[in-house]
Design a protein around this motif. Structure first.
Motif, PDB file in Angstrom:
ATOM      1  N   MET A 213     -49.951-123.797 -12.822  1.00  0.00           N
ATOM      2  CA  MET A 213     -48.620-124.356 -13.044  1.00  0.00           C
ATOM      3  C   MET A 213     -47.884-123.594 -14.140  1.00  0.00           C
ATOM      4  SD  MET A 213     -48.319-126.798 -10.871  1.00  0.00           S
ATOM      5  CE  MET A 213     -49.314-127.875  -9.842  1.00  0.00           C
ATOM      6  N   LEU A 214     -48.594-123.375 -15.262  1.00  0.00           N
ATOM      7  CA  LEU A 214     -47.981-122.663 -16.381  1.00  0.00           C
ATOM      8  C   LEU A 214     -47.632-121.234 -15.995  1.00  0.00           C
ATOM      9  CD1 LEU A 214     -47.122-122.718 -19.322  1.00  0.00           C
ATOM     10  CD2 LEU A 214     -49.465-122.074 -19.960  1.00  0.00           C
ATOM     11  N   THR A 215     -48.485-120.615 -15.170  1.00  0.00           N
ATOM     12  CA  THR A 215     -48.217-119.245 -14.725  1.00  0.00           C
ATOM     13  C   THR A 215     -46.911-119.163 -13.941  1.00  0.00           C
ATOM     14  OG1 THR A 215     -50.578-118.717 -14.629  1.00  0.00           O
ATOM     15  CG2 THR A 215     -49.085-117.316 -13.347  1.00  0.00           C
ATOM     16  N   ASN A 216     -46.698-120.117 -13.043  1.00  0.00           N
ATOM     17  CA  ASN A 216     -45.471-120.109 -12.243  1.00  0.00           C
ATOM     18  C   ASN A 216     -44.237-120.327 -13.104  1.00  0.00           C
ATOM     19  OD1 ASN A 216     -46.309-119.907  -9.277  1.00  0.00           O
ATOM     20  ND2 ASN A 216     -47.652-121.504 -10.018  1.00  0.00           N
ATOM     21  N   LEU A 217     -44.347-121.234 -14.079  1.00  0.00           N
ATOM     22  CA  LEU A 217     -43.219-121.469 -14.983  1.00  0.00           C
ATOM     23  C   LEU A 217     -42.941-120.223 -15.817  1.00  0.00           C
ATOM     24  CD1 LEU A 217     -41.126-123.326 -16.250  1.00  0.00           C
ATOM     25  CD2 LEU A 217     -42.901-124.164 -17.811  1.00  0.00           C
ATOM     26  N   THR A 218     -44.002-119.561 -16.289  1.00  0.00           N
ATOM     27  CA  THR A 218     -43.846-118.351 -17.094  1.00  0.00           C
ATOM     28  C   THR A 218     -43.196-117.235 -16.292  1.00  0.00           C
ATOM     29  OG1 THR A 218     -45.795-118.930 -18.414  1.00  0.00           O
ATOM     30  CG2 THR A 218     -45.048-116.643 -18.499  1.00  0.00           C
ATOM     31  N   LEU A 219     -43.650-117.056 -15.038  1.00  0.00           N
ATOM     32  CA  LEU A 219     -43.066-116.022 -14.188  1.00  0.00           C
ATOM     33  C   LEU A 219     -41.592-116.313 -13.923  1.00  0.00           C
ATOM     34  CD1 LEU A 219     -45.871-115.416 -11.532  1.00  0.00           C
ATOM     35  CD2 LEU A 219     -45.193-113.914 -13.401  1.00  0.00           C
ATOM     36  N   GLY A 220     -41.268-117.567 -13.627  1.00  0.00           N
ATOM     37  CA  GLY A 220     -39.881-117.929 -13.397  1.00  0.00           C
ATOM     38  C   GLY A 220     -39.018-117.681 -14.616  1.00  0.00           C
ATOM     39  N   THR A 221     -39.556-118.027 -15.784  1.00  0.00           N
ATOM     40  CA  THR A 221     -38.816-117.825 -17.035  1.00  0.00           C
ATOM     41  C   THR A 221     -38.555-116.348 -17.296  1.00  0.00           C
ATOM     42  OG1 THR A 221     -39.742-119.837 -18.003  1.00  0.00           O
ATOM     43  CG2 THR A 221     -38.870-118.186 -19.529  1.00  0.00           C
ATOM     44  N   LEU A 222     -39.597-115.527 -17.178  1.00  0.00           N
ATOM     45  CA  LEU A 222     -39.466-114.093 -17.441  1.00  0.00           C
ATOM     46  C   LEU A 222     -38.487-113.442 -16.480  1.00  0.00           C
ATOM     47  CD1 LEU A 222     -40.264-111.331 -18.601  1.00  0.00           C
ATOM     48  CD2 LEU A 222     -42.270-111.363 -17.097  1.00  0.00           C
ATOM     49  N   LEU A 223     -38.655-113.705 -15.188  1.00  0.00           N
ATOM     50  CA  LEU A 223     -37.784-113.077 -14.205  1.00  0.00           C
ATOM     51  C   LEU A 223     -36.356-113.597 -14.312  1.00  0.00           C
ATOM     52  CD1 LEU A 223     -40.259-113.094 -11.183  1.00  0.00           C
ATOM     53  CD2 LEU A 223     -39.501-111.103 -12.500  1.00  0.00           C
ATOM     54  N   GLY A 224     -36.201-114.872 -14.632  1.00  0.00           N
ATOM     55  CA  GLY A 224     -34.865-115.425 -14.808  1.00  0.00           C
ATOM     56  C   GLY A 224     -34.137-114.813 -15.987  1.00  0.00           C
ATOM     57  N   LEU A 225     -34.842-114.671 -17.101  1.00  0.00           N
ATOM     58  CA  LEU A 225     -34.230-114.040 -18.268  1.00  0.00           C
ATOM     59  C   LEU A 225     -33.849-112.590 -17.980  1.00  0.00           C
ATOM     60  CD1 LEU A 225     -36.478-115.381 -21.180  1.00  0.00           C
ATOM     61  CD2 LEU A 225     -34.026-115.798 -20.893  1.00  0.00           C
ATOM     62  N   ALA A 226     -34.765-111.874 -17.331  1.00  0.00           N
ATOM     63  CA  ALA A 226     -34.486-110.466 -17.028  1.00  0.00           C
ATOM     64  C   ALA A 226     -33.272-110.332 -16.115  1.00  0.00           C
ATOM     65  CB  ALA A 226     -35.713-109.829 -16.373  1.00  0.00           C
ATOM     66  N   ALA A 227     -33.209-111.169 -15.074  1.00  0.00           N
ATOM     67  CA  ALA A 227     -32.075-111.107 -14.153  1.00  0.00           C
ATOM     68  C   ALA A 227     -30.788-111.594 -14.814  1.00  0.00           C
ATOM     69  CB  ALA A 227     -32.373-111.948 -12.903  1.00  0.00           C
ATOM     70  N   GLY A 228     -30.903-112.537 -15.729  1.00  0.00           N
ATOM     71  CA  GLY A 228     -29.723-113.080 -16.385  1.00  0.00           C
ATOM     72  C   GLY A 228     -29.079-112.127 -17.365  1.00  0.00           C
ATOM     73  N   PHE A 229     -29.904-111.403 -18.132  1.00  0.00           N
ATOM     74  CA  PHE A 229     -29.373-110.511 -19.162  1.00  0.00           C
ATOM     75  C   PHE A 229     -29.099-109.100 -18.645  1.00  0.00           C
ATOM     76  CE2 PHE A 229     -31.269-113.553 -22.274  1.00  0.00           C
ATOM     77  CZ  PHE A 229     -30.128-113.767 -23.025  1.00  0.00           C
ATOM     78  N   ALA A 230     -29.716-108.731 -17.517  1.00  0.00           N
ATOM     79  CA  ALA A 230     -29.586-107.353 -17.038  1.00  0.00           C
ATOM     80  C   ALA A 230     -28.184-107.076 -16.526  1.00  0.00           C
ATOM     81  CB  ALA A 230     -30.601-107.091 -15.928  1.00  0.00           C
ATOM     82  N   PRO A 231     -27.630-105.885 -16.812  1.00  0.00           N
ATOM     83  CA  PRO A 231     -26.308-105.521 -16.278  1.00  0.00           C
ATOM     84  C   PRO A 231     -26.306-105.526 -14.753  1.00  0.00           C
ATOM     85  CG  PRO A 231     -26.989-104.020 -18.034  1.00  0.00           C
ATOM     86  CD  PRO A 231     -28.188-104.860 -17.705  1.00  0.00           C
ATOM     87  N   GLY A 232     -25.245-106.006 -14.174  1.00  0.00           N
ATOM     88  CA  GLY A 232     -25.113-106.053 -12.724  1.00  0.00           C
ATOM     89  C   GLY A 232     -23.733-106.580 -12.363  1.00  0.00           C
ATOM     90  N   PRO A 233     -23.376-106.553 -11.063  1.00  0.00           N
ATOM     91  CA  PRO A 233     -22.024-106.975 -10.648  1.00  0.00           C
ATOM     92  C   PRO A 233     -21.670-108.391 -11.093  1.00  0.00           C
ATOM     93  CG  PRO A 233     -23.173-105.892  -8.840  1.00  0.00           C
ATOM     94  CD  PRO A 233     -24.181-106.064  -9.929  1.00  0.00           C
ATOM     95  N   LEU A 234     -22.600-109.337 -10.937  1.00  0.00           N
ATOM     96  CA  LEU A 234     -22.279-110.716 -11.301  1.00  0.00           C
ATOM     97  C   LEU A 234     -22.114-110.862 -12.805  1.00  0.00           C
ATOM     98  CD1 LEU A 234     -21.786-113.608 -10.406  1.00  0.00           C
ATOM     99  CD2 LEU A 234     -24.260-114.018 -10.598  1.00  0.00           C
ATOM    100  N   LEU A 235     -22.986-110.224 -13.583  1.00  0.00           N
ATOM    101  CA  LEU A 235     -22.856-110.307 -15.037  1.00  0.00           C
ATOM    102  C   LEU A 235     -21.535-109.715 -15.498  1.00  0.00           C
ATOM    103  CD1 LEU A 235     -24.013-111.033 -17.792  1.00  0.00           C
ATOM    104  CD2 LEU A 235     -25.098-108.773 -17.861  1.00  0.00           C
ATOM    105  N   PHE A 236     -21.143-108.575 -14.935  1.00  0.00           N
ATOM    106  CA  PHE A 236     -19.867-107.971 -15.323  1.00  0.00           C
ATOM    107  C   PHE A 236     -18.699-108.905 -15.005  1.00  0.00           C
ATOM    108  CE2 PHE A 236     -22.010-103.654 -14.649  1.00  0.00           C
ATOM    109  CZ  PHE A 236     -22.321-103.552 -15.998  1.00  0.00           C
ATOM    110  N   LEU A 237     -18.778-109.603 -13.857  1.00  0.00           N
ATOM    111  CA  LEU A 237     -17.712-110.542 -13.515  1.00  0.00           C
ATOM    112  C   LEU A 237     -17.697-111.707 -14.493  1.00  0.00           C
ATOM    113  CD1 LEU A 237     -15.456-111.319 -11.554  1.00  0.00           C
ATOM    114  CD2 LEU A 237     -17.174-112.531 -10.182  1.00  0.00           C
ATOM    115  N   VAL A 238     -18.876-112.216 -14.853  1.00  0.00           N
ATOM    116  CA  VAL A 238     -18.967-113.302 -15.835  1.00  0.00           C
ATOM    117  C   VAL A 238     -18.324-112.881 -17.153  1.00  0.00           C
ATOM    118  CG1 VAL A 238     -20.559-114.636 -17.282  1.00  0.00           C
ATOM    119  CG2 VAL A 238     -21.005-114.393 -14.840  1.00  0.00           C
ATOM    120  N   LEU A 239     -18.626-111.659 -17.599  1.00  0.00           N
ATOM    121  CA  LEU A 239     -18.108-111.184 -18.880  1.00  0.00           C
ATOM    122  C   LEU A 239     -16.602-110.958 -18.823  1.00  0.00           C
ATOM    123  CD1 LEU A 239     -20.944-108.679 -19.854  1.00  0.00           C
ATOM    124  CD2 LEU A 239     -20.662-111.059 -20.563  1.00  0.00           C
TER     125      LEU A 239
END
Length: 203
Positions: free
Chosen positions: A1-27
């Protein structure tokens, strides 16, 4: 359970902060129309992603009996995550082109996300295989992965929208660069794990 939460957290943070079309539109929305407009745009994945997740999951589930194909998907996932990690390590800040027309529409954010290849590639090579493995542990494991992923994916973009609405300097700050480099290291470690998982299918 903790592994799945950790993976979701890591990948979510990486996708959220990484430059990309959606992030540029948000900014851009935050800079042109204030933080509320950027926050609305940041919610786009919650609308656009469910069909992509379902499609990717059913495709991966259909080919789950073929170890060779799953191994190749895992290799592709490792390459994608490794690429994201390397890009995070190389991040030198983000420059926003304010001369481009802004759109304060959530619909535009959803459209950008649907037409971008990145969500499809991510969910087919990384996200859906993780959900397929988590399925054996029950619905809670899947919920923890998806909940962690989207909480931090959307949350990090909202965080940036609020910061950029108040100050444009954060995207070039040491704090942002430190976050990206830490995420880069963690993503590279996760890519190694995916490589090991892929090797197991060929042995």
């Amino acid at each position: 359970m903790l592994t799945n939460l950790t993976l979701g957290t890591l990948l979510g943070l990486a996708a959220g902060f990484a430059p990309g079309p959606l992030l540029f539109l948000v900014l851009r929305e935050s800079l042109h129309h204030g933080s509320p407009a950027g926050i609305r745009t940041a919610l786009a994945p919650l609308i656009s992603d469910p069909p992509i997740i379902l499609l990717s999951f059913f495709l991966v589930a259909e080919i789950a009996r073929y170890d060779l194909i799953l191994g190749l998907i895992s290799l592709a996932g490792a390459a994608l995550v490794g690429h994201l990690g390397w890009d995070s390590l190389k991040t030198a800040g983000i420059q926003i082109d304010l001369n481009q027309p802004a759109s304060s529409s959530l619909r535009k954010g959803v459209l950008i996300n649907i037409l971008s290849p990145h969500p499809y590639i991510f969910w087919f090579t990384v996200g859906a295989p993780i959900i397929l493995q988590a399925k054996d542990s029950g619905p809670l494991a899947i919920g923890l992965f998806l909940g962690g992923f989207y909480f931090f994916l959307v949350g990090s973009k909202i965080f940036l929208a609020v910061l950029i609405g108040r100050s444009r300097d954060f995207l070039g700050s040491r704090a942002y660069l430190a976050i990206m480099r830490l995420l880069g290291v963690l993503l590279l470690l996760f890519a190694v794990r995916l490589l090991l998982d892929a090797a197991a299918f060929f042995l």
